[in-house]
Design an enzyme around this catalytic site. Structure first.
Site, PDB file in Angstrom:
ATOM      1  N   LYS A  33      20.806  99.443  19.515  1.00  0.00           N
ATOM      2  CA  LYS A  33      21.710  99.063  18.423  1.00  0.00           C
ATOM      3  C   LYS A  33      22.544 100.261  17.977  1.00  0.00           C
ATOM      4  CE  LYS A  33      20.129  96.132  15.121  1.00  0.00           C
ATOM      5  NZ  LYS A  33      19.367  95.785  13.911  1.00  0.00           N
ATOM      6  N   PHE A 151      24.540  92.198  -3.402  1.00  0.00           N
ATOM      7  CA  PHE A 151      24.790  90.762  -3.589  1.00  0.00           C
ATOM      8  C   PHE A 151      25.735  90.238  -2.517  1.00  0.00           C
ATOM      9  CE2 PHE A 151      24.008  92.749  -7.721  1.00  0.00           C
ATOM     10  CZ  PHE A 151      22.880  92.059  -8.119  1.00  0.00           C
ATOM     11  N   LYS A 212      18.226  90.461  -8.490  1.00  0.00           N
ATOM     12  CA  LYS A 212      18.624  89.912  -7.192  1.00  0.00           C
ATOM     13  C   LYS A 212      17.968  88.560  -6.923  1.00  0.00           C
ATOM     14  CE  LYS A 212      20.164  89.254  -3.181  1.00  0.00           C
ATOM     15  NZ  LYS A 212      20.164  90.013  -1.992  1.00  0.00           N
ATOM     16  N   PHE A 257      29.467  76.655  -6.012  1.00  0.00           N
ATOM     17  CA  PHE A 257      28.101  76.303  -5.578  1.00  0.00           C
ATOM     18  C   PHE A 257      27.690  74.908  -6.028  1.00  0.00           C
ATOM     19  CE2 PHE A 257      25.776  79.541  -3.176  1.00  0.00           C
ATOM     20  CZ  PHE A 257      26.850  80.381  -2.968  1.00  0.00           C
ATOM     21  N   ALA A 260      27.847  69.503  -2.382  1.00  0.00           N
ATOM     22  CA  ALA A 260      26.699  68.782  -1.827  1.00  0.00           C
ATOM     23  C   ALA A 260      26.847  68.718  -0.311  1.00  0.00           C
ATOM     24  CB  ALA A 260      26.640  67.379  -2.407  1.00  0.00           C
ATOM     25  N   GLY A 265      20.917  77.314   3.720  1.00  0.00           N
ATOM     26  CA  GLY A 265      20.122  77.962   4.766  1.00  0.00           C
ATOM     27  C   GLY A 265      20.451  79.435   4.753  1.00  0.00           C
ATOM     28  N   CYS A 268      18.826  84.503   3.486  1.00  0.00           N
ATOM     29  CA  CYS A 268      18.482  84.953   2.123  1.00  0.00           C
ATOM     30  C   CYS A 268      17.901  83.862   1.233  1.00  0.00           C
ATOM     31  CB  CYS A 268      19.707  85.552   1.449  1.00  0.00           C
ATOM     32  SG  CYS A 268      20.231  87.074   2.215  1.00  0.00           S
ATOM     33  N   LYS A 338      26.462  78.552   7.752  1.00  0.00           N
ATOM     34  CA  LYS A 338      27.671  78.262   6.973  1.00  0.00           C
ATOM     35  C   LYS A 338      28.863  78.692   7.825  1.00  0.00           C
ATOM     36  CE  LYS A 338      28.121  82.616   4.429  1.00  0.00           C
ATOM     37  NZ  LYS A 338      28.274  83.250   3.127  1.00  0.00           N
TER      38      LYS A 338
HETATM   39  C1  UDX Z   1      23.607  84.516  -0.385  1.00  0.00           C
HETATM   40  C2  UDX Z   1      24.105  84.909  -1.797  1.00  0.00           C
HETATM   41  O1  UDX Z   1      25.312  84.217  -2.104  1.00  0.00           O
HETATM   42  C3  UDX Z   1      24.334  86.399  -1.854  1.00  0.00           C
HETATM   43  O2  UDX Z   1      24.751  86.789  -3.158  1.00  0.00           O
HETATM   44  C4  UDX Z   1      23.045  87.102  -1.474  1.00  0.00           C
HETATM   45  O3  UDX Z   1      23.227  88.506  -1.500  1.00  0.00           O
HETATM   46  C5  UDX Z   1      22.566  86.649  -0.106  1.00  0.00           C
HETATM   47  O4  UDX Z   1      22.435  85.233  -0.078  1.00  0.00           O
HETATM   48  P1  UDX Z   1      24.748  84.096   1.986  1.00  0.00           P
HETATM   49  O5  UDX Z   1      23.381  83.919   2.552  1.00  0.00           O
HETATM   50  O6  UDX Z   1      25.755  84.875   2.735  1.00  0.00           O
HETATM   51  O7  UDX Z   1      24.645  84.781   0.534  1.00  0.00           O
HETATM   52  O8  UDX Z   1      25.301  82.621   1.785  1.00  0.00           O
HETATM   53  P2  UDX Z   1      25.991  81.760   0.632  1.00  0.00           P
HETATM   54  O9  UDX Z   1      27.450  81.785   0.774  1.00  0.00           O
HETATM   55  O10 UDX Z   1      25.432  82.075  -0.692  1.00  0.00           O
HETATM   56  O11 UDX Z   1      25.496  80.303   1.091  1.00  0.00           O
HETATM   57  C6  UDX Z   1      24.096  80.024   1.188  1.00  0.00           C
HETATM   58  C7  UDX Z   1      23.875  78.639   1.701  1.00  0.00           C
HETATM   59  O12 UDX Z   1      24.191  77.692   0.694  1.00  0.00           O
HETATM   60  C8  UDX Z   1      24.717  78.245   2.914  1.00  0.00           C
HETATM   61  O13 UDX Z   1      23.893  77.510   3.799  1.00  0.00           O
HETATM   62  C9  UDX Z   1      25.810  77.389   2.330  1.00  0.00           C
HETATM   63  O14 UDX Z   1      26.358  76.476   3.239  1.00  0.00           O
HETATM   64  C10 UDX Z   1      25.053  76.696   1.210  1.00  0.00           C
HETATM   65  N1  UDX Z   1      25.911  76.208   0.111  1.00  0.00           N
HETATM   66  C11 UDX Z   1      26.651  77.078  -0.612  1.00  0.00           C
HETATM   67  C12 UDX Z   1      25.930  74.855  -0.205  1.00  0.00           C
HETATM   68  O15 UDX Z   1      25.231  74.041   0.437  1.00  0.00           O
HETATM   69  N2  UDX Z   1      26.694  74.413  -1.233  1.00  0.00           N
HETATM   70  C13 UDX Z   1      27.466  75.258  -1.986  1.00  0.00           C
HETATM   71  O16 UDX Z   1      28.125  74.791  -2.903  1.00  0.00           O
HETATM   72  C14 UDX Z   1      27.435  76.627  -1.653  1.00  0.00           C
END
Ligand code: UDX
Length: 450
Positions: A33, A151, A212, A257, A260, A265, A268, A338
């Site tokens: 890596k 974050f 966090k 957020f 629906a 997933g 995190c 996502k």
């Molecule tokens: C997340 C947090 O947002 C971030 O602050 C933290 O540091 C790490 O975890 P991330 O894992 O990149 O970040 O994804 P995020 O954009 O938060 O989406 C998380 C999941 O929720 C995805 O599967 C996304 O599709 C889902 N989601 C998000 C929904 O189903 N509906 C929403 O309205 C928003």
């Protein structure tokens, strides 16, 4: 500055802090890596990051190493950016990488330095890291520990590091607090140039660690809340996308957020809420976070729900072992957790794919970025090179990641390729009127079927 662990977090931080003007070394025990990164080759898909990696390697401000001696000699601040995955035997976080990197680094430290935790950890970890440092670092060096959670969201990681909406410092001394301000000087200066302010919250170790996981628990709860409302909408003929818009206009709730769909997933949210519950139980306050179990269960049900919807739309019956989908050809659009990411960790789309195959369906998947990682996780699905190839002869199409490419697909042209014009939009991101206008039967998540 040294960044220990060149995964998603460490690499993004190392590159962005070099971009802000600091002298940076990224350290990882994985020599392969490190060699890739040193050659300007980014192992992850993150918009804008590879160009910054190359620019900062060229400028000489950024380099990579596998050596603890090297970083101990070089850096004043050591960022802990290693992974804290879910343990295989429980919901708790596995802290072995944190332990290894601290105990391997500490004996080499010869002068005062700050060990700065970034990884997402159970509350109490910073205190434990401090005891590890006291045990393993030479006492005369006076090494200190602080915690400053990150974050960053995948797909926006560069922006989130360069232009954070807040920074949190968990410190025990004035020296550590002043170091943290110095570490973020570049972030504050960039904000000043752009006429922004970056709020700073300074507190103790426990608060910084909790910020966090509390933030992620809140986000997960918001998503499961709207998914629960989706069930209510379906039971009553309502439309959850309108409901989300309407409640989102209340700025105490806010519009974000509240999409629906197939649920959350990624690397995190799922593991962080489970580890949070596990830690609360250890601390004797498990009852206070019991609702997060329900958040997790609502989320898990989204995945089985798609399988039920497939069965309903195709007139398949359910036996004691769930629906029988034998021989049904299902095209899956999107495999990443996502859009704008190649990450398939705990991807709802791949979980749906597995469940469909277990029920007997023949699955062909396509994704603009996630095909190679998906093949490693679900090797028995078929993978197509394009949307068209995935849809050829399909009995039903499931959109499971909200990629732009799918939103802009032409339903009339695609209608010619499939055996049956049936679409499940697990992301509520395609336009139902457009698809139904082209002769498709459409079902979204928490919306009336058309
Ligand atoms: C997340 C947090 O947002 C971030 O602050 C933290 O540091 C790490 O975890 P991330 O894992 O990149 O970040 O994804 P995020 O954009 O938060 O989406 C998380 C999941 O929720 C995805 O599967 C996304 O599709 C889902 N989601 C998000 C929904 O189903 N509906 C929403 O309205 C928003």
């Amino acid at each position: 500055m040294a960044f220990l662990g060149c995964g998603y977090l460490g690499t993004t931080y190392a590159v962005c802090f070099a971009e802000l003007g600091y002298d940076v070394v990224g350290m990882d025990v994985n020599a392969e890596k490190v060699a890739k990164l040193a050659a300007g080759d980014l192992p992850i898909h993150e918009p804008g990051l590879e160009a910054l990696l190359r620019r900062n390697l060229d400028s000489g401000r950024l380099r990579f190493t596998t050596s603890y001696e090297d970083i101990a000699e070089f850096a004043d601040v050591h960022f802990i950016c290693v992974g804290t995955p879910q343990r295989p035997d429980s919901d708790a976080a596995d802290l072995s990488q944190v332990e290894t990197c601290v105990t391997d680094l500490a004996p080499h430290l010869r002068r005062k330095a700050l060990i700065l935790g970034k990884s997402t950890v159970p509350v109490g970890t910073a205190e434990w890291v401090e005891t590890l440092v006291q045990r393993h670092a030479p006492p005369e060096a006076g090494v200190e520990v602080a915690w400053s959670p990150e974050f960053l969201q995948e797909g926006f990681a560069v922006e989130d590091v360069l232009r954070p909406n807040r920074v949190v410092f968990g410190v025990k001394s004035d020296w550590a607090r002043d170091m943290l301000y110095a570490v973020h000087k570049g972030v504050f200066e960039l904000a000043a140039v752009e006429d922004r302010e970056v709020p700073v919250v300074v507190g103790d170790f426990a608060t910084a660690e909790l910020v966090k996981v509390a933030a992620n628990a809140f986000l997960a709860t918001k998503i499961s809340f709207i998914n629960a409302m989706a069930d209510l909408c379906e039971a009553t003929g309502g439309d959850v996308t309108l409901l989300a818009r309407a409640i989102g206009y209340d700025d105490r709730i806010g519009p974000k957020f509240l999409r629906a769909g197939v649920g959350f997933g990624g690397g995190c949210l799922p593991k962080d809420i489970r580890a949070f519950v596990a830690r609360a139980e250890e601390l004797g306050v498990g009852d206070s976070l019991r609702f997060l179990h329900e958040v997790d269960r609502v989320n898990a049900r989204r995945r089985t729900k798609v399988v039920q919807m497939v069965a309903e739309m195709c007139g398949r019956t359910s036996g004691p072992n769930g629906p029988d989908l034998s021989g049904l050809r299902v095209a899956i659009l999107g495999v990443t957790f996502k859009a704008n990411s190649d990450d398939v960790r705990d991807s709802p789309a791949l979980s749906v794919a597995r469940k469909l195959m277990r029920a007997g369906a023949v699955v062909t998947a396509y994704d603009p970025e996630g095909m190679i990682p998906a093949k490693n996780v679900v090797p028995d699905a078929a993978y197509a090179k394009s949307v068209n190839e995935a849809l050829a002869g399909a009995d039903l199409v499931c959109v499971l990641t909200a990629w732009e490419e799918f939103r802009h697909a032409d339903p009339a042209a695609l209608a010619e390729l499939v055996s049956h014009r049936r679409i499940i939009d697990g992301t509520n991101s395609v336009d139902p009127t457009l698809w139904t206008g082209a002769g498709w039967t459409y079902r979204g998540m928490g919306r009336p079927s058309i």
